[in-house]
Design an enzyme around this catalytic site. Structure first.
Site, PDB file in Angstrom:
ATOM      1  N   LYS A 196       0.848  -1.192   0.000  1.00 39.28           N
ATOM      2  CA  LYS A 196       0.000   0.000   0.000  1.00 39.28           C
ATOM      3  C   LYS A 196       0.879   1.236   0.000  1.00 39.28           C
ATOM      4  O   LYS A 196       1.670   1.448   0.912  1.00 39.28           O
ATOM      5  CB  LYS A 196      -0.899  -0.015   1.238  1.00 39.28           C
ATOM      6  CG  LYS A 196      -1.801   1.202   1.357  1.00 39.28           C
ATOM      7  CD  LYS A 196      -2.802   1.052   2.486  1.00 39.28           C
ATOM      8  CE  LYS A 196      -3.641   2.291   2.644  1.00 39.28           C
ATOM      9  NZ  LYS A 196      -4.624   2.147   3.735  1.00 39.28           N
ATOM     10  N   ARG A 206     -10.768   9.820   1.823  1.00 42.98           N
ATOM     11  CA  ARG A 206     -10.646  10.471   3.135  1.00 42.98           C
ATOM     12  C   ARG A 206     -11.795  11.438   3.373  1.00 42.98           C
ATOM     13  O   ARG A 206     -12.213  11.624   4.516  1.00 42.98           O
ATOM     14  CB  ARG A 206      -9.271  11.130   3.276  1.00 42.98           C
ATOM     15  CG  ARG A 206      -8.182  10.057   3.318  1.00 42.98           C
ATOM     16  CD  ARG A 206      -6.776  10.607   3.440  1.00 42.98           C
ATOM     17  NE  ARG A 206      -5.802   9.528   3.249  1.00 42.98           N
ATOM     18  CZ  ARG A 206      -4.495   9.696   3.160  1.00 42.98           C
ATOM     19  NH1 ARG A 206      -3.988  10.924   3.250  1.00 42.98           N
ATOM     20  NH2 ARG A 206      -3.692   8.662   2.983  1.00 42.98           N
ATOM     21  N   GLU A 234       7.598  -6.132   1.291  1.00 46.42           N
ATOM     22  CA  GLU A 234       6.314  -6.024   1.995  1.00 46.42           C
ATOM     23  C   GLU A 234       5.432  -7.256   1.725  1.00 46.42           C
ATOM     24  O   GLU A 234       4.848  -7.832   2.641  1.00 46.42           O
ATOM     25  CB  GLU A 234       5.563  -4.764   1.540  1.00 46.42           C
ATOM     26  CG  GLU A 234       5.998  -3.494   2.248  1.00 46.42           C
ATOM     27  CD  GLU A 234       5.464  -3.402   3.683  1.00 46.42           C
ATOM     28  OE1 GLU A 234       4.711  -4.291   4.119  1.00 46.42           O
ATOM     29  OE2 GLU A 234       5.821  -2.434   4.366  1.00 46.42           O
ATOM     30  N   LYS A 249      -2.291  -1.594  -3.811  1.00 47.50           N
ATOM     31  CA  LYS A 249      -3.117  -0.388  -3.741  1.00 47.50           C
ATOM     32  C   LYS A 249      -2.267   0.855  -3.825  1.00 47.50           C
ATOM     33  O   LYS A 249      -1.280   0.934  -3.100  1.00 47.50           O
ATOM     34  CB  LYS A 249      -3.861  -0.435  -2.398  1.00 47.50           C
ATOM     35  CG  LYS A 249      -4.679   0.768  -2.070  1.00 47.50           C
ATOM     36  CD  LYS A 249      -5.298   0.596  -0.712  1.00 47.50           C
ATOM     37  CE  LYS A 249      -6.003   1.885  -0.377  1.00 47.50           C
ATOM     38  NZ  LYS A 249      -6.492   1.896   0.974  1.00 47.50           N
ATOM     39  N   SER A 275     -10.217   5.417  -4.654  1.00 45.49           N
ATOM     40  CA  SER A 275     -11.171   6.509  -4.812  1.00 45.49           C
ATOM     41  C   SER A 275     -10.760   7.523  -5.882  1.00 45.49           C
ATOM     42  O   SER A 275     -11.575   7.910  -6.718  1.00 45.49           O
ATOM     43  CB  SER A 275     -11.385   7.209  -3.474  1.00 45.49           C
ATOM     44  OG  SER A 275     -10.157   7.674  -2.938  1.00 45.49           O
TER      45      SER A 275
END
Ligand code: PBG
Length: 327
Positions: A196, A206, A234, A249, A275
């Site tokens: 991420k 947000r 990761e 993401k 988004s």
């Protein structure tokens, strides 16, 4: 002219049915995860200004939306909760009657076959808006893990089918796996936000989730968009710690990373079409500058072609509708 040697690629593009028969990538309704924002309160249905067509809904108004998604053939949803009150420790995130827990119980009772995924994070629930515990302006890793594990267990208790931790603390998969196992939830999978990035594409989310950090940014825990090898590390950690799915993401500026994760790991890969990626297409479509259906389907196809098995997208209902129409 007959001596000229070259390959006639156009043969396989000559009719719709030949093109369909050689198509390599398919988007299916089963691939989709539809995100929902659930808000504490009553009779609330607010359109998110920066995300046309996306709403925050209170629990009394959520059934209709979920029914419609199920009707269209959506098989998975992910819940993002917006609590009525926030505090330093994000208490409402792991409250038995918290918004995500209540929504999960309500939806699972009505649609037992629907896969309900719980986003496991603290940022919507903390007054400082960070995804972990903050002390003297610093995000404290290991203390955050206990709260995240508690949150995951309370979501599993409420009936969540999958736990999706998005907080990017180190060791979060191990901590949550242990918490779930100790509570007897061995069979609940973890869909980890493994890779991420600290991305500007989260801006509209947000607004929708009221989760902006009140000071600083998320760059000490989310990744630098410039880094590729760091994504390998990761993802590997999350595999080692017991993740069942790996999320990348955002998706569309990170198709190379989706391909990398696909090639290196055997776990299902999820592309989170975030988004900002939604809002940019919506804005262009509303201006009549692009053909929304064509462009969205092309984007969906590109995430699958990059190697994603699953796509988490605010367009899920539209995509399901278009797939139904084209059948
Ligand atoms: C919470 C969370 C975020 C998103 C999903 N879970 C925001 C963030 O990290 O700031 C973003 C999703 C989107 O933009 O669609 N940690």
């Amino acid at each position: 002219m007959s001596e000229l040697e070259f390959r006639r690629h156009r043969r396989l593009r000559s009719t719709p049915s030949i093109r369909a028969s050689v198509r390599e990538t398919h988007v299916r309704k089963e691939d989709l995860i539809y995100p929902l924002f659930v808000l504490e309160g009553e009779k609330i249905k607010n359109e998110v200004p920066s995300m046309p067509g996306v709403y925050q809904r209170s629990l009394d108004l959520i059934n209709e939306e979920v029914d419609e998604a199920v009707e269209l053939g959506i098989e998975s949803i992910i819940l993002f909760g917006i609590p009525a009150s926030k505090d330093a420790e994000g208490t409402c995130a792991y409250d038995h009657n918290g918004i995500v827990q209540s929504a999960t119980r309500q939806i699972k009772e009505r649609h037992p076959q629907l896969t309900v995924i719980a986003d496991t994070c603290l940022c919507q629930f903390t007054d400082h808006g960070h995804c972990g515990v903050v002390e003297n302006g610093e995000i404290i890793n290991d203390e955050s893990l206990d709260l995240l594990a508690k949150t995951a267990v309370s979501q599993a208790e409420a009936g969540a089918d999958i736990i999706a931790p998005s907080n990017m603390m180190d060791g979060f998969v191990a901590a949550i796996r242990r918490g779930l196992d100790e509570a007897g939830y061995h069979n609940i999978p973890i869909m980890s936000y493994a890779v991420k990035y600290a991305s500007a594409f989260y801006g509209p989310f947000r607004d929708a989730a009221h989760s902006s950090p009140q000071s600083g940014d998320r760059k000490t825990y989310q990744m630098d968009p410039a880094n590729r090898r760091e994504a390998f590390r990761e993802a590997q950690s999350d595999v080692d710690e017991g993740a069942d799915y790996l999320i990348v993401k955002p998706a569309l500026s990170y198709l190379d990373i989706i391909r990398d994760v696909r090639d290196r790991h055997d776990l299902p890969v999820v592309a989170y079409n975030v988004s900002g990626e939604y809002s940019m297409i919506k804005a262009a479509a509303q201006n009549g500058w692009v053909d929304e259906k064509a462009i969205v389907m092309e984007k969906m196809t590109s995430m699958k072609r990059a190697g994603a098995d699953i796509i988490l997208t605010y367009f899920a209902k539209d995509v399901a509708k278009w797939l139904n129409e084209d059948k």
